[in-house]
Design a protein around this motif. Structure first.
Motif, short mmCIF file in Angstrom:
data_model
loop_
_atom_site.label_atom_id
_atom_site.label_comp_id
_atom_site.label_asym_id
_atom_site.label_seq_id
_atom_site.Cartn_x
_atom_site.Cartn_y
_atom_site.Cartn_z
N VAL A 92 43.12 -51.77 5.13
CA VAL A 92 44.15 -52.74 5.50
C VAL A 92 45.20 -52.72 4.40
CG1 VAL A 92 44.67 -55.15 5.97
CG2 VAL A 92 42.49 -54.18 6.72
N LYS A 93 46.43 -52.38 4.75
CA LYS A 93 47.47 -52.16 3.75
C LYS A 93 48.53 -53.26 3.78
CE LYS A 93 46.82 -47.16 4.00
NZ LYS A 93 46.17 -47.09 2.67
N ILE A 94 48.19 -54.43 4.30
CA ILE A 94 49.16 -55.52 4.39
C ILE A 94 48.52 -56.80 3.88
CG2 ILE A 94 50.47 -54.57 6.32
CD1 ILE A 94 48.78 -56.37 8.16
N GLU A 95 49.38 -57.76 3.55
CA GLU A 95 48.97 -59.10 3.18
C GLU A 95 49.80 -60.11 3.97
OE1 GLU A 95 46.44 -59.92 1.45
OE2 GLU A 95 45.90 -57.93 0.68
N GLU A 96 49.30 -61.32 4.04
CA GLU A 96 50.02 -62.38 4.73
C GLU A 96 51.38 -62.60 4.08
OE1 GLU A 96 50.05 -65.35 7.80
OE2 GLU A 96 48.54 -63.83 7.34
N ASN A 97 52.43 -62.78 4.90
CA ASN A 97 53.81 -63.03 4.49
C ASN A 97 54.45 -61.85 3.78
OD1 ASN A 97 53.49 -65.64 5.48
ND2 ASN A 97 52.78 -66.40 3.51
N GLN A 98 53.87 -60.67 3.90
CA GLN A 98 54.46 -59.46 3.31
C GLN A 98 55.52 -58.88 4.23
OE1 GLN A 98 51.58 -56.40 2.49
NE2 GLN A 98 53.12 -54.80 2.24
N HIS A 99 56.61 -58.39 3.65
CA HIS A 99 57.65 -57.74 4.44
C HIS A 99 57.31 -56.26 4.60
CE1 HIS A 99 61.52 -55.81 5.39
NE2 HIS A 99 61.81 -56.97 5.96
N VAL A 100 57.37 -55.76 5.83
CA VAL A 100 57.06 -54.35 6.11
C VAL A 100 58.23 -53.73 6.84
CG1 VAL A 100 54.57 -54.73 6.20
CG2 VAL A 100 55.91 -54.97 8.28
N GLN A 101 58.38 -52.42 6.67
CA GLN A 101 59.41 -51.67 7.36
C GLN A 101 58.86 -51.04 8.63
OE1 GLN A 101 62.61 -51.55 6.58
NE2 GLN A 101 62.36 -52.78 4.72
N LYS A 102 59.74 -50.80 9.56
CA LYS A 102 59.34 -50.16 10.83
C LYS A 102 58.75 -48.78 10.55
CE LYS A 102 61.16 -48.64 15.28
NZ LYS A 102 62.37 -48.56 16.16
N GLY A 103 57.59 -48.51 11.15
CA GLY A 103 56.92 -47.22 10.99
C GLY A 103 55.91 -47.18 9.86
N ALA A 104 55.84 -48.23 9.04
CA ALA A 104 54.90 -48.22 7.92
C ALA A 104 53.46 -48.37 8.43
CB ALA A 104 55.24 -49.36 6.96
N GLU A 318 49.99 -64.49 10.60
CA GLU A 318 48.75 -64.66 11.35
C GLU A 318 47.80 -63.46 11.18
OE1 GLU A 318 49.67 -65.49 15.40
OE2 GLU A 318 51.08 -67.09 14.93
N LYS A 319 47.66 -63.00 9.98
CA LYS A 319 46.78 -61.86 9.69
C LYS A 319 45.33 -62.24 9.94
CE LYS A 319 45.34 -58.93 5.80
NZ LYS A 319 44.09 -59.62 5.50
N ASN A 320 44.64 -61.39 10.73
CA ASN A 320 43.26 -61.67 11.10
C ASN A 320 42.46 -60.38 11.16
OD1 ASN A 320 41.00 -63.12 11.92
ND2 ASN A 320 41.55 -63.01 14.09
N VAL A 321 42.53 -59.58 10.09
CA VAL A 321 41.81 -58.31 10.04
C VAL A 321 41.42 -58.03 8.60
CG1 VAL A 321 43.99 -57.03 9.86
CG2 VAL A 321 41.92 -55.86 10.62
N GLU A 322 40.20 -57.51 8.43
CA GLU A 322 39.70 -57.18 7.11
C GLU A 322 38.97 -55.84 7.16
OE1 GLU A 322 40.44 -58.82 4.51
OE2 GLU A 322 41.25 -60.66 5.42
N VAL A 323 38.82 -55.20 6.00
CA VAL A 323 38.13 -53.91 5.91
C VAL A 323 36.66 -54.09 6.32
CG1 VAL A 323 37.42 -52.07 4.36
CG2 VAL A 323 39.68 -53.10 4.12
N LEU A 333 45.37 -58.72 15.89
CA LEU A 333 45.09 -58.51 14.48
C LEU A 333 46.07 -59.28 13.59
CD1 LEU A 333 44.36 -54.67 14.54
CD2 LEU A 333 42.76 -56.57 14.82
N PHE A 334 47.34 -59.27 13.94
CA PHE A 334 48.36 -60.00 13.17
C PHE A 334 49.64 -59.99 14.00
CE2 PHE A 334 48.05 -55.62 11.78
CZ PHE A 334 49.34 -55.14 11.95
N ALA A 335 50.66 -60.61 13.45
CA ALA A 335 51.95 -60.65 14.13
C ALA A 335 53.04 -60.28 13.14
CB ALA A 335 52.22 -62.04 14.72
N ILE A 336 54.12 -59.73 13.65
CA ILE A 336 55.29 -59.38 12.83
C ILE A 336 56.47 -60.20 13.33
CG2 ILE A 336 56.87 -57.57 12.12
CD1 ILE A 336 54.66 -55.58 12.38
N VAL A 337 57.13 -60.89 12.40
CA VAL A 337 58.28 -61.71 12.74
C VAL A 337 59.53 -61.03 12.19
CG1 VAL A 337 59.35 -63.98 12.57
CG2 VAL A 337 56.85 -63.78 12.60
N PRO A 338 60.33 -60.40 13.04
CA PRO A 338 61.58 -59.78 12.57
C PRO A 338 62.65 -60.84 12.34
CG PRO A 338 61.32 -59.40 14.92
CD PRO A 338 60.09 -60.13 14.46
N LEU A 339 63.04 -61.05 11.07
CA LEU A 339 63.99 -62.11 10.74
C LEU A 339 65.44 -61.71 10.96
CD1 LEU A 339 62.32 -63.48 7.48
CD2 LEU A 339 62.07 -64.28 9.83
N GLY A 340 65.67 -60.47 11.33
CA GLY A 340 67.04 -60.04 11.55
C GLY A 340 67.60 -60.44 12.90
#
Length: 436
Positions: A92-104, A318-323, A333-340
């Motif tokens: 799992v390469k993300i954390e709650e409230n982390q900003h991610v780029q498209k395709g990551a 809403e991250k709900n996944v663990e190793v 598993l989680f949700a992505i909120v695009p703020l743009g």
């Protein structure tokens, strides 16, 4: 006149001049000072009233072209991310409230089982392709052997059918001759009947010597001639009947040869059916190749689905996944909120919409920051919020109470006002629409 009244009033209210050693000069100065004060007070009262009226006019002008509501909040897209396949979470390469780029890459599932499935699908594809090639080779061999047999059977059937046509024409011709002979018999019978009747009358007349012997002999000869013609016509009818029977016999024989030719052709056509069966087998083998290829593609896609990437840029929520977690297909598993891409959903009262139109400017006050942003009306909803709620109101019960409805209005922010993406969906705002 007013000055005279003021003077008289002043005299009445002024003490006796003997009490003031200064005399009349002091009294006149006091009267002039009071008059100036009263005049100044009148001017100040009039100016104040004008200022109040102007302020009221400006205030009315300001608020008459503005409509606002506190029933509004920022809205935006919330993209739920679910698993396309089941499996065990390897990373799992993300954390709650982390900003991610498209395709990551966000989550990695264990790909071992899906690699094995892909190898098995590729082996099945190779086997299906070999079977299809063998089935296709047998098709031209079977097809070539049946061409001559079919041609011969078709020629035999054509000859039999032509013989039927010839025999049918002969039958028609014989029947036509029979009809003609029958007509001649009827004509001869009529002639013979008339000649016989004439002969009987002649016999009565000859007995009375009313006619000559020559006339009587002509009548006898005519009756004999009519009888002979009748007998000849009857003989022709019998001959025509025999000709019809012979022609019908030949027609029957020709018709009997047609089923034999058809049977031979049907037998010959079984070979093309075998060829068609072989072609169907080849087509079936080709279809199995297509199925095997689709299985390979499905296995490859499942292997790709073990890596969950971000479909859009945004903030993880809403991250709900663990190793080590075992997940199922379709599990959130989680949700992505695009703020743009955010907007304001403002619920205005229905009586506020009279002068609202898409494109009008809006001032948006955000409660969280105490700042005013600029925007514009993008669209107005087609129905009220109550009409599309879970339990819409039912006014047909008779217990109707009129309630002012609210209509959702979508408001867009002007671009470039939130470069740091401080505005978040769900924040409370107070939009003010400038209707003119």
């Amino acid at each position: 006149m007013s000055m005279q009244l003021e003077s008289e009033t002043g005299r009445e209210n002024t003490p006796d001049s003997s009490e003031y050693p200064e005399g009349k000069s002091g009294l006149g100065a006091g009267l002039r000072t009071d008059t100036r004060l009263r005049r100044r007070a009148k001017w100040l009262a009039g100016g104040g009233a004008i200022l109040v009226l102007a302020a009221l006019a400006v205030t009315y002008r300001y608020y008459s072209i503005r409509e606002s509501t506190d029933d509004a909040q920022i809205d935006g897209h919330v993209d739920p991310i679910s698993a396309r396949i089941g499996g065990t979470v390897a990373a799992v390469k993300i954390e709650e409230n982390q900003h991610v780029q498209k395709g990551a890459l966000l989550v990695q599932l264990d790909p071992t089982d899906y690699r094995v499935a892909l190898d098995r699908a590729r082996a099945n594809l190779a086997e299906a392709e070999a079977a299809a090639k063998a089935a296709q080779t047998e098709v031209p061999v079977t097809s070539t052997a049946t061409i001559n047999q079919i041609s011969s059977s078709q020629a035999m059937l054509a000859r039999a059918q032509a013989g039927v046509l010839v025999a049918a024409r002969e039958v028609d011709s014989a029947r036509a001759r029979l009809s003609l002979s029958s007509a001649k018999v009827r004509e001869a019978e009529a002639t013979y009947t008339k000649a016989s009747q004439d002969l009987e009358r002649m016999k009565l007349l000859i007995a009375k010597d009313e006619i000559s012997r020559l006339q009587f002999d002509d009548a006898v000869a005519a009756a004999d001639t009519a009888r002979a013609v009748r007998d000849s016509a009857q003989a022709a009818v019998e001959e025509a009947e025999k000709a019809v029977e012979a022609a019908e016999a030949r027609l029957t024989q020709s018709r009997e040869s047609v089923p034999e030719a058809q049977a031979a052709l049907a037998t010959a056509r079984t070979a093309p059916q075998r060829t068609a069966i072989q072609r169907d087998r080849a087509a079936s083998a080709a279809a199995r190749v297509s199925i095997a290829r689709s299985e390979v593609e499905k296995a490859r896609l499942n292997l790709d689905y073990t890596s969950l990437s971000a479909p859009v840029s945004g903030i993880i929520s809403e991250k709900n996944v663990e190793v080590g977690q075992v997940i199922q297909a379709g599990q959130p598993l989680f949700a992505i909120v695009p703020l743009g891409d955010i907007w304001v959903k403002a619920n205005f009262k229905e009586n506020q919409l009279k002068n609202m139109r898409p494109g009008q400017k809006v001032e948006i006050s955000v409660d969280a920051y105490g700042r005013v942003y600029n925007g514009y009306i993008e669209s107005v909803a087609a129905v009220t919020g109550a009409r599309v709620s879970l339990l819409p109101p039912e006014n047909a019960t008779g217990n109707y109470v009129k309630v002012v409805q609210r209509v959702p209005v979508r408001i867009r922010f002007d671009k470039g006002q939130d470069p740091e993406h401080l505005l978040r969906p769900g924040m409370s705002v107070e939009p003010t629409v400038i209707t003119r």
